[in-house]
Structure formats: C-alpha cells, structure tokens
Design an enzyme around this catalytic site. Structure first.
Site, short mmCIF file in Angstrom:
data_model
loop_
_atom_site.label_atom_id
_atom_site.label_comp_id
_atom_site.label_asym_id
_atom_site.label_seq_id
_atom_site.Cartn_x
_atom_site.Cartn_y
_atom_site.Cartn_z
N HIS A 257 18.08 44.37 46.68
CA HIS A 257 19.14 45.37 46.03
C HIS A 257 19.45 45.08 44.52
CE1 HIS A 257 22.78 43.01 46.62
NE2 HIS A 257 22.11 42.44 47.56
N ASP B 19 22.12 37.13 43.65
CA ASP B 19 22.28 38.30 44.62
C ASP B 19 22.49 39.57 44.05
OD1 ASP B 19 23.06 39.50 47.03
OD2 ASP B 19 25.09 38.91 47.07
N GLU C 248 24.07 48.12 48.35
CA GLU C 248 24.14 47.33 49.18
C GLU C 248 25.21 46.55 49.25
OE1 GLU C 248 23.54 43.24 51.40
OE2 GLU C 248 24.30 43.78 49.41
N GLU C 249 25.94 46.20 48.16
CA GLU C 249 27.07 45.48 48.09
C GLU C 249 28.14 46.07 48.76
OE1 GLU C 249 27.31 42.58 47.73
OE2 GLU C 249 25.81 41.83 46.38
N ASP D 45 16.93 39.17 50.51
CA ASP D 45 18.23 39.13 50.02
C ASP D 45 18.56 37.35 49.88
OD1 ASP D 45 20.60 39.56 49.01
OD2 ASP D 45 20.96 41.21 50.34
N HIS E 294 28.26 35.18 45.61
CA HIS E 294 29.51 35.90 45.09
C HIS E 294 30.31 35.23 44.07
CE1 HIS E 294 29.14 39.39 48.27
NE2 HIS E 294 27.95 39.02 47.80
#
Length: 348
Positions: free
Chosen positions: A70, A187, A221-222, A242, A322
């Site tokens: 993603h 990510d 995706e998030e 991922d 994150h």
C-alpha cells in the site's frame, strides 16, 4: 532472473516517501507509480477507489497470484480552525498524537495550494505553561502552527484553508552509509519500492512468470479496506507485502524478512506460510516468524470481504512503526530475495 539492486530500491523508496499521500489523497503517488510502470510497458489499470493494478501475464493464465503493497500513509485532516488561527487535527490511520509532536507538516488546500506548519502542543512554552511536560498529548491540546501571518479563522480561510483539508507529515528521510534508512511512511512505501523493482527486473530480463501475477498498489490500507476488492476469480494466492512489526516479545528485526503467522485477524494460511519458510531456507534467506498483535493487512481485509483465497503476509522489519520509522538495507534485500523466489515458485 536476478535480484534487483538494493541501492536502486533504496533510491526509489526515498522518492516514494517524499511524495505526500495520506489515505484519501493518494492520486499524486499513484500517478508516480503508474508512470514508472508505463515506462516499463506494464499493463496497468486504476480501480474505482484510486488504487493501481499492474498485471504480468504468466505461463498459466487459469491460475493467478496477487501481491499487494500500500502506498497510502498516515496523516491528518483539518478538524477545526481555532480562534487563534491555529489548526485542530483529526488523525487518519492508527497512531497516537505523541508520535507527531514537533513534526513539520504540509497542509494542502482544496484549491491545490500547500502551506507549511509545525505540529505542537498548545502548552509548548515552558516559560509560560508550568505543566507543559505533563499535559496530555491529544486532539484538544495539540495543534498546527501555520507558517503564515494569521491571527484568527478569517485570516486562515483567506489563504484557502478549510475544514477537511489534508495534512501530510514530513518524512525526514535519510539513507545512511551504515545501511539504515529512516523515514516516516516506510510502512508501506518500502514494500512498494521492493515490488516495483521486482517488476522492473522481470520486464528487463524478459522473464515469464509461472502464473499470471497481479500487483495491487492499494491506497486505503491504513483505514482498513485498501486490498479487499479487484481480486480476479482466478486468483488463488494473495500475498500482502507490508512491514514487519518490531518491539518487546517480537522476533522481527531490521536485518531479515519477517513472515507473519498471525495478527489481530487470526492466523495466515498455514500452507502458504510453510511454503515461504521453505523458499527462505532453500535459498539461504534470513527470515523471522512472528505474530503481530495489533495489526491487520490488505490480505486480512480481502479474507474478511469474502474472497476464497490463500492469504499470507511478509515484509521488511520496521522499527518504531507508525512513528519515525527505520529499517536496514539487509531487511530490504532479504525481503526482495524471498519475493523473487516466491514469484518463480509453484502455488500451494
């Protein structure tokens, strides 16, 4: 077919993370990927959600594979224009306010103009606020300080900024001589870079894969639903690429490829997992098996949406997920090698 050059992959990752693309506002980075694949004469199409699907025809067109990574990232939206002219945020994606305190950001107005700012506690100044270090890092206390002469909401709106405008975080990307790359949004742009370099390798060497293979560059995706559609009926295996999550109790590190056996959605397909491990061991690829306790992927989203597929999850190990993330070229390389052999392997 040989392995892609890891330095070229790192260069591409640096370019990708430098393109703002919070979930909901990903057209610019999707266009970048689309143009790269077009230059390789790879067939692509956009789905209605704005994601991109690239297809490489295989020797067997009755059974398909799909790999996904993603390109959407964490970010925010303007929630409110405060009386002071500062901005209140609403977060996009699963992260905490403390992960972005002090970060530079970019506000994109709906008319296409961009403005710089800094995300700060309202009570930042220790010379004014006695409880500056103890105040909670939350939506009420954190705000964007615009780098413009604004004193009130009218000044801000005169610039063209309004509620709902997207806020992107400065990636601050660095590729270091020690082999590390540190940046926000590894990510999952690290994995996107890996897949694009693999596709380039296939095209340049004229390799025909054993099965028709689709590559979904997903863009939601998030927020949970990037890869849950546009899966052909012929697709048997669906592999999400991922990040591998690092932390206490985890085996994943920054130097190997992480193979996920289970996350918050439950176990991944046992047969596919064993096949990935066998490929790694047969080809001297450094790997770790791991469980990610608070994690979901495009593959688990696809399963939840009812697709009858074999699903798996692999990726480079990413530290401080994150937040301000980091990985090493070794992890990028080991992930690339496993995916290279996976693309050439037989279906489970």
């Amino acid at each position: 077919m040989g392995y892609p050059n890891v330095d070229e992959t790192l260069t591409m990752i640096k370019e990708l993370v430098s393109i703002p693309s919070p979930s909901g506002n990903t057209d610019r980075v999707i266009t970048y990927v689309e143009e790269f694949l077009s230059s390789l004469q790879v067939e692509t199409k956009r789905n209605r959600k704005g994601g991109l699907i690239a297809t490489l025809p295989g020797k067997n067109d009755t059974k398909h594979r799909m790999l996904t990574a993603h390109v959407d990232t964490l970010g925010a939206m303007v929630k409110e224009i405060k009386p002071s002219g500062r901005l209140k945020l609403d977060l996009i994606g699963g992260y905490k306010f403390n992960a972005i305190e002090g970060e530079y950001c970019e506000i994109e107005s709906s008319n296409g103009k961009t403005f710089s700012g800094t995300i700060l506690m309202h009570q930042t100044s220790v010379h004014v606020y006695k409880e500056a270090g103890k105040a909670e890092r939350n939506q009420d206390n954190m705000e964007v300080r615009l780098d413009e002469k604004v004193h009130n909401p009218e000044d801000v709106r005169a610039l063209g900024i309004e509620v709902g405008d997207f806020v992107s975080l400065d990636p601050r990307v660095q590729v270091l001589s020690s082999g590390f790359i540190k940046s926000r949004h590894l990510d999952d742009k690290a994995s996107v870079g890996i897949l694009l370099q693999l596709i380039q390798q296939v095209k340049e060497e004229g390799t025909t894969l054993p099965y028709t293979t689709h590559f979904l560059i997903s863009n939601n995706e998030e927020i949970g639903y990037g890869g849950n559609s546009n899966i052909t009926p012929e697709t048997i295996e669906y592999l999400a690429v991922d990040m591998g999550a690092m932390g206490d109790g985890q085996q994943t590190d920054e130097y190997t490829v992480s193979i996920c056996v289970k996350d918050s959605s439950g176990p991944y397909h046992y047969g596919l997992r064993k096949n990935l491990v066998e490929l790694a061991e047969r080809n001297d690829i450094a790997y770790k098996l791991d469980i990610y306790p608070y994690y979901g992927s495009d593959a688990s989203a696809a399963i939840r949406s009812g697709h009858d597929i074999v699903h798996g999850l692999v990726g480079p190990g990413i530290d401080s997920s994150h937040a301000y993330e980091r990985t090493h070229r070794d992890s990028i390389e080991e992930t690339t090698k496993l995916l290279y052999h996976y693309l050439e392997s037989e279906l489970v």
